[in-house]
Design an enzyme around this catalytic site. Structure first.
Site, PDB file in Angstrom:
ATOM      1  N   GLU A 247       0.821  -1.220   0.000  1.00 42.49           N
ATOM      2  CA  GLU A 247       0.000   0.000   0.000  1.00 42.49           C
ATOM      3  C   GLU A 247       0.851   1.265   0.000  1.00 42.49           C
ATOM      4  O   GLU A 247       0.539   2.237  -0.667  1.00 42.49           O
ATOM      5  CB  GLU A 247      -0.926   0.020   1.221  1.00 42.49           C
ATOM      6  CG  GLU A 247      -2.088  -0.952   1.134  1.00 42.49           C
ATOM      7  CD  GLU A 247      -3.009  -0.850   2.335  1.00 42.49           C
ATOM      8  OE1 GLU A 247      -3.302   0.292   2.745  1.00 42.49           O
ATOM      9  OE2 GLU A 247      -3.415  -1.897   2.863  1.00 42.49           O
TER      10      GLU A 247
ATOM     11  N   ASP B 178      -1.983  -4.278   3.606  1.00 45.44           N
ATOM     12  CA  ASP B 178      -1.991  -4.369   5.074  1.00 45.44           C
ATOM     13  C   ASP B 178      -2.750  -5.594   5.573  1.00 45.44           C
ATOM     14  O   ASP B 178      -3.717  -6.049   4.945  1.00 45.44           O
ATOM     15  CB  ASP B 178      -2.602  -3.097   5.674  1.00 45.44           C
ATOM     16  CG  ASP B 178      -1.637  -1.911   5.599  1.00 45.44           C
ATOM     17  OD1 ASP B 178      -0.459  -2.125   5.257  1.00 45.44           O
ATOM     18  OD2 ASP B 178      -2.061  -0.777   5.880  1.00 45.44           O
TER      19      ASP B 178
ATOM     20  N   ASP C 250      -5.184  -6.521   7.414  1.00 43.22           N
ATOM     21  CA  ASP C 250      -6.497  -6.357   8.044  1.00 43.22           C
ATOM     22  C   ASP C 250      -7.563  -6.442   6.953  1.00 43.22           C
ATOM     23  O   ASP C 250      -7.252  -6.709   5.786  1.00 43.22           O
ATOM     24  CB  ASP C 250      -6.583  -5.039   8.813  1.00 43.22           C
ATOM     25  CG  ASP C 250      -6.259  -3.818   7.955  1.00 43.22           C
ATOM     26  OD1 ASP C 250      -6.249  -3.939   6.715  1.00 43.22           O
ATOM     27  OD2 ASP C 250      -6.005  -2.738   8.524  1.00 43.22           O
TER      28      ASP C 250
ATOM     29  N   GLU D 124      -9.403  -4.142   5.528  1.00 41.43           N
ATOM     30  CA  GLU D 124      -9.225  -3.150   4.474  1.00 41.43           C
ATOM     31  C   GLU D 124      -8.128  -3.577   3.512  1.00 41.43           C
ATOM     32  O   GLU D 124      -8.266  -3.454   2.298  1.00 41.43           O
ATOM     33  CB  GLU D 124      -8.878  -1.787   5.091  1.00 41.43           C
ATOM     34  CG  GLU D 124     -10.078  -0.895   5.304  1.00 41.43           C
ATOM     35  CD  GLU D 124      -9.676   0.504   5.710  1.00 41.43           C
ATOM     36  OE1 GLU D 124      -9.785   1.422   4.874  1.00 41.43           O
ATOM     37  OE2 GLU D 124      -9.257   0.673   6.865  1.00 41.43           O
TER      38      GLU D 124
ATOM     39  N   TYR E 213       2.215  -4.225  13.398  1.00 34.29           N
ATOM     40  CA  TYR E 213       1.073  -3.543  12.769  1.00 34.29           C
ATOM     41  C   TYR E 213       0.197  -2.876  13.822  1.00 34.29           C
ATOM     42  O   TYR E 213      -0.119  -3.475  14.854  1.00 34.29           O
ATOM     43  CB  TYR E 213       0.259  -4.543  11.954  1.00 34.29           C
ATOM     44  CG  TYR E 213      -0.760  -3.884  11.052  1.00 34.29           C
ATOM     45  CD1 TYR E 213      -0.376  -2.924  10.128  1.00 34.29           C
ATOM     46  CD2 TYR E 213      -2.112  -4.218  11.138  1.00 34.29           C
ATOM     47  CE1 TYR E 213      -1.307  -2.306   9.301  1.00 34.29           C
ATOM     48  CE2 TYR E 213      -3.046  -3.624  10.307  1.00 34.29           C
ATOM     49  CZ  TYR E 213      -2.632  -2.664   9.395  1.00 34.29           C
ATOM     50  OH  TYR E 213      -3.554  -2.064   8.583  1.00 34.29           O
TER      51      TYR E 213
ATOM     52  N   ARG F 206      -2.942  -1.580  13.689  1.00 31.68           N
ATOM     53  CA  ARG F 206      -4.411  -1.699  13.714  1.00 31.68           C
ATOM     54  C   ARG F 206      -4.753  -3.109  14.176  1.00 31.68           C
ATOM     55  O   ARG F 206      -4.776  -4.052  13.396  1.00 31.68           O
ATOM     56  CB  ARG F 206      -5.012  -1.406  12.333  1.00 31.68           C
ATOM     57  CG  ARG F 206      -4.866   0.048  11.928  1.00 31.68           C
ATOM     58  CD  ARG F 206      -5.659   0.409  10.693  1.00 31.68           C
ATOM     59  NE  ARG F 206      -5.421   1.802  10.321  1.00 31.68           N
ATOM     60  CZ  ARG F 206      -4.487   2.211   9.482  1.00 31.68           C
ATOM     61  NH1 ARG F 206      -3.690   1.327   8.908  1.00 31.68           N
ATOM     62  NH2 ARG F 206      -4.339   3.494   9.209  1.00 31.68           N
TER      63      ARG F 206
ATOM     64  N   HIS G 137      -3.858 -11.657  14.935  1.00 26.29           N
ATOM     65  CA  HIS G 137      -3.004 -10.475  15.036  1.00 26.29           C
ATOM     66  C   HIS G 137      -2.264 -10.482  16.368  1.00 26.29           C
ATOM     67  O   HIS G 137      -2.594 -11.216  17.278  1.00 26.29           O
ATOM     68  CB  HIS G 137      -3.841  -9.209  14.936  1.00 26.29           C
ATOM     69  CG  HIS G 137      -4.441  -9.004  13.574  1.00 26.29           C
ATOM     70  ND1 HIS G 137      -5.159  -7.886  13.255  1.00 26.29           N
ATOM     71  CD2 HIS G 137      -4.438  -9.770  12.458  1.00 26.29           C
ATOM     72  CE1 HIS G 137      -5.569  -7.968  11.999  1.00 26.29           C
ATOM     73  NE2 HIS G 137      -5.151  -9.112  11.510  1.00 26.29           N
TER      74      HIS G 137
END
Length: 761
Positions: free
Chosen positions: A9, A82, A84, A86, A305, A307, A352
């Site tokens: 990204e 990423d 997650d 999204e 990460y 998030r 995660h």
């Protein structure tokens, strides 16, 4: 061209990964989202299984074209967006674009790659173990996007028609606004109550200490048992001349464990409390630490990460942290087994990890020289919290002493002594709106000890309303109610501020008049959709979609049918019903009812007989103090229509306005702006005058506005720039550089120190 293409990204992440993967890989960045819903009605087709119309985001077209060109040449394409939902959706969107351009064929390998930290070992392991795109995660993200679109594109136009153009409502921002507005209603309704406490000052040996009255005449004292000064004086009089004696001593040992390592939510809360950073700035700074910083030996990701809602730590990380504690602290600081924490968040993504340093041996001091002040402060906090979470509990000795004064009064003294700091030696979590614990030390006391009565006195108190939300306490409340996801908290808060639904006053949220009207409209007419439990349950259902337990289309269908029906029912509401609230008071001018109305500058009280009756007053004024007739400016008429001029009060104070409003909208400031006497460098006709922005900040602009729109923030001086010959310079004052003459033309860059900054002590 290399055979391997890795798509990420962020371009800054791309540079770090290139170093790890070498020449066999070409690495390109998507620069975030590549496709978005078409921003017009009908982009989510509710009649045909919620089919969505996407388009490539304009600003990212060139990056998408570069990816497509590289895919043509590559054999193996790895999607490393990423880790997650999204990120999963972005990978899926890239694949959809490639399919549309017929660039996906059986001869090429397309795989998803996931890593939670940007270190060489993590990246190489991820590339060695790729997987397919997780369609459940993609569907959950698509459902979330569709819901946000359906709420926004149906509720917002309704707000424009019923309240004011330009307003918006959102699936998660609206319940968040409700939290802030309901707290404000609580504060306004709060009735302060007086109460008193009684205290004893005494000592033993050379050590003084205090105690508080806890029992009177055999009964435990409650908060309001001493309601006023008269009762307090009565008890004090009864205690005069009485002796004090220790009746009991209670000793206990207490321990306190460290807080869990950071999740997105707790990181935001703690950064607000400890560092004074906003949630938005916290996340942007954390992103920089995650994507990689050049720390001398090359670029490396400093944290995992950011998030995440998991409090788990990888086994390798636990081993390294325990190793560090063993090397740098006494053996008592290292627990026998690693400390495990349980997630409080429902549907936490256990795959995660918590937010932690990628290596605990990379201490804050060792990287300080390579970080900005904000990056350093945030990294140091994450590093300390991670280290502390695996250290032994802190241990305290507590003591509680009951002291009798006469036969009727019992006073209580308590103290706490830290005997082993444990994790507190490294880090201690902050909290919102709590009183400090009693850390007083008491002298050695035994049952039967006689004590001198130094002083008996009372303290008057008044109950306080609940505090307004800070960014930290709002994030905590959003998490507790299950409103939104941790990754959305910063954007929720930014939206509320940008829409001017709330303002931050002394770092606390206060709803604006517009915010309160919008909230009242939504709570009165769309109660279910701003209900905290409904919002949380919808989030839970989206989480179930992400794990494959639910299909996404039925979830959307169930929501849409009820929501759409309610939207249709509310179309007939008038603007008056939404923005006006009649009050039980007659107009002193004409006798009609008065109402609270919403204007451009906020809420005010006005006659319902407008425009025939023009009586108005500010919301905070009472009928007696507010003038019935407007104050006329003597000896002047409106320069536009020659009607009388009136002194009026608006959102930013008093001003002069035409009495013929709304036919004539002439306004001018009550006090003439200060003229600097410096000629405008752009039009050379007017001069620069001092003005105030809507937020109260001073700036300087041409007095011929709107014909000339030249403005500058700093005070101007009538001296040409020696570098570029611009007609003026400005005076800029900062703590770092002192006061200096600066050219207002950004491309020039000229500056000259006038008064140097004070030397540091």
């Amino acid at each position: 061209m290399p055979d391997n293409l890795l798509i990420v990204e962020s371009p800054s992440k791309a540079k770090t990964l290139q170093k790890y993967l070498g020449k066999d890989f070409q690495i390109l960045a998507s620069y975030g989202h590549v496709r978005g819903l078409v921003r017009k009605d009908g982009s989510v087709d509710t009649e045909h299984d919620f089919k969505m119309k996407y388009q490539v985001i304009d600003k990212n077209k060139k990056h998408v074209d570069a990816i497509c060109a590289a895919v043509k040449e590559a054999k193996n394409i790895y999607l490393a967006t990423d880790p997650d939902r999204e990120g999963e959706a972005i990978s899926w969107h890239i694949m959809e674009i490639l399919r549309g351009k017929k660039l996906v064929d059986a001869e090429k390998l397309f795989k998803r790659v996931v890593f939670h930290e940007i270190t060489e070992s993590a990246v190489l392991a991820a590339v060695a173990n790729p997987r397919d795109i997780d369609n459940d995660l993609v569907n959950a993200q698509q459902a979330r996007s569709a819901l946000d679109y359906l709420v926004g594109f149906n509720l917002s136009p309704l707000l424009w028609r019923k309240v004011r153009t330009g307003l918006s409502a959102g699936r998660v921002q609206s319940p968040a606004l409700r939290l802030i507005c309901e707290r404000e209603i609580e504060i306004r309704a709060f009735v302060t109550q007086e109460y008193w406490t009684l205290h004893l000052d005494t000592y033993k040996g050379r050590q003084k200490f205090g105690a508080k009255l806890s029992q009177w005449q055999g009964s435990k004292l409650e908060q309001f048992d001493i309601p006023d000064a008269a009762r307090h004086e009565e008890i004090l009089a009864a205690l005069q001349g009485k002796t004090a004696q220790v009746k009991s001593v209670e000793k206990r040992k207490k321990s306190r464990s460290a807080a869990a390592p950071f999740t997105t939510s707790t990181l935001q809360q703690e950064a607000v409390r400890k560092l004074g950073m906003t949630t938005d700035r916290t996340m942007r700074t954390a992103q920089q630490l995650y994507e990689g910083i050049d720390v001398g030996g090359g670029t490396v990701g400093l944290i995992t990460y950011m998030r995440t809602d998991s409090v788990a730590l990888a086994n390798d990380a636990l081993v390294e942290i325990r190793d560090y504690i063993g090397q740098h602290f006494d053996k008592d600081y290292l627990p026998k087994e690693p400390v495990a924490y349980k997630n409080k968040a429902k549907n936490a993504q256990e795959a995660h990890e918590a937010i932690r340093p990628t290596s605990i041996f990379r201490t804050p001091d060792s990287v300080k020289a390579f970080l900005s002040p904000e990056q350093f402060k945030l990294y140091q906090m994450i590093w300390k919290r991670t280290l502390a979470c695996q250290m032994a509990a802190a241990k305290f000795d507590t003591v509680g002493v009951d002291i009798a004064v006469g036969d009727e009064a019992m006073f209580r003294a308590s103290g706490q002594t830290l005997v082993f700091p444990g994790f507190i030696a490294v880090y201690q979590e902050d909290a919102d709106d709590v009183e400090d614990e009693d850390e007083a030390r008491l002298p050695p006391l035994a049952e039967g000890d006689e004590l001198p009565v130094d002083k008996l006195f009372g303290e008057q108190h008044f109950t306080q309303p609940p505090p307004r939300y800070s960014e930290a306490s709002l994030v905590k409340a959003l998490e507790e109610f299950g409103i939104g996801r941790p990754s959305t908290y910063a954007s929720i808060i930014s939206t509320l501020k940008d829409r001017e639904y709330v303002i931050l006053d002394k770092k606390r949220f206060t709803p604006t008049d517009t915010g309160e009207v919008v909230n009242k409209f939504l709570t009165d007419h769309f109660t279910q959709y701003v209900d905290y439990n409904f919002t949380a349950k919808l989030e839970d259902r989206l989480d179930e979609v992400s794990t494959g337990k639910l299909e996404w289309i039925p979830v959307l269908d169930e929501f849409w049918k009820k929501f759409h029906k309610q939207i249709e029912e509310k179309q007939s509401l008038s603007r008056k019903e939404v923005t006006q609230e009649e009050i039980d008071e007659a107009c002193p001018k004409c006798g009609n009812k008065l109402a609270i109305k919403l204007g451009k500058r906020g809420r005010f009280i006005s006659c319902t007989g407008y425009p025939e009756c023009t009586y108005t007053r500010n919301l905070g004024e009472d009928a007696e103090s507010a003038p019935v007739e407007p104050e006329v400016v003597e000896g002047r008429t409106c320069p536009k229509c020659e009607s009388p001029l009136h002194i009026k009060t608006g959102r930013y104070g008093k001003f002069i306005g035409c009495s013929a409003y709304p036919k004539c909208k002439h306004i001018e400031p009550l006090e003439k702006p200060k003229d600097t006497g410096v000629e405008c460098p752009e039009c050379h006709k007017g001069s620069l005058i001092e003005r105030k922005s809507r937020y109260g900040k001073l700036f300087y602009s041409c007095n011929t506005y709107p014909d000339c729109k030249y403005a500058t923030w700093n005070p101007p001086i009538a001296e040409p720039c020696p570098k570029c010959n611009w007609p003026i310079l400005t005076l800029k004052t900062t703590k770092r550089r002192g006061t200096e003459k600066v050219c207002p033309q950004k491309e020039c860059g000229y500056s000259e120190v006038v008064i140097p900054p004070p030397e540091k002590a």
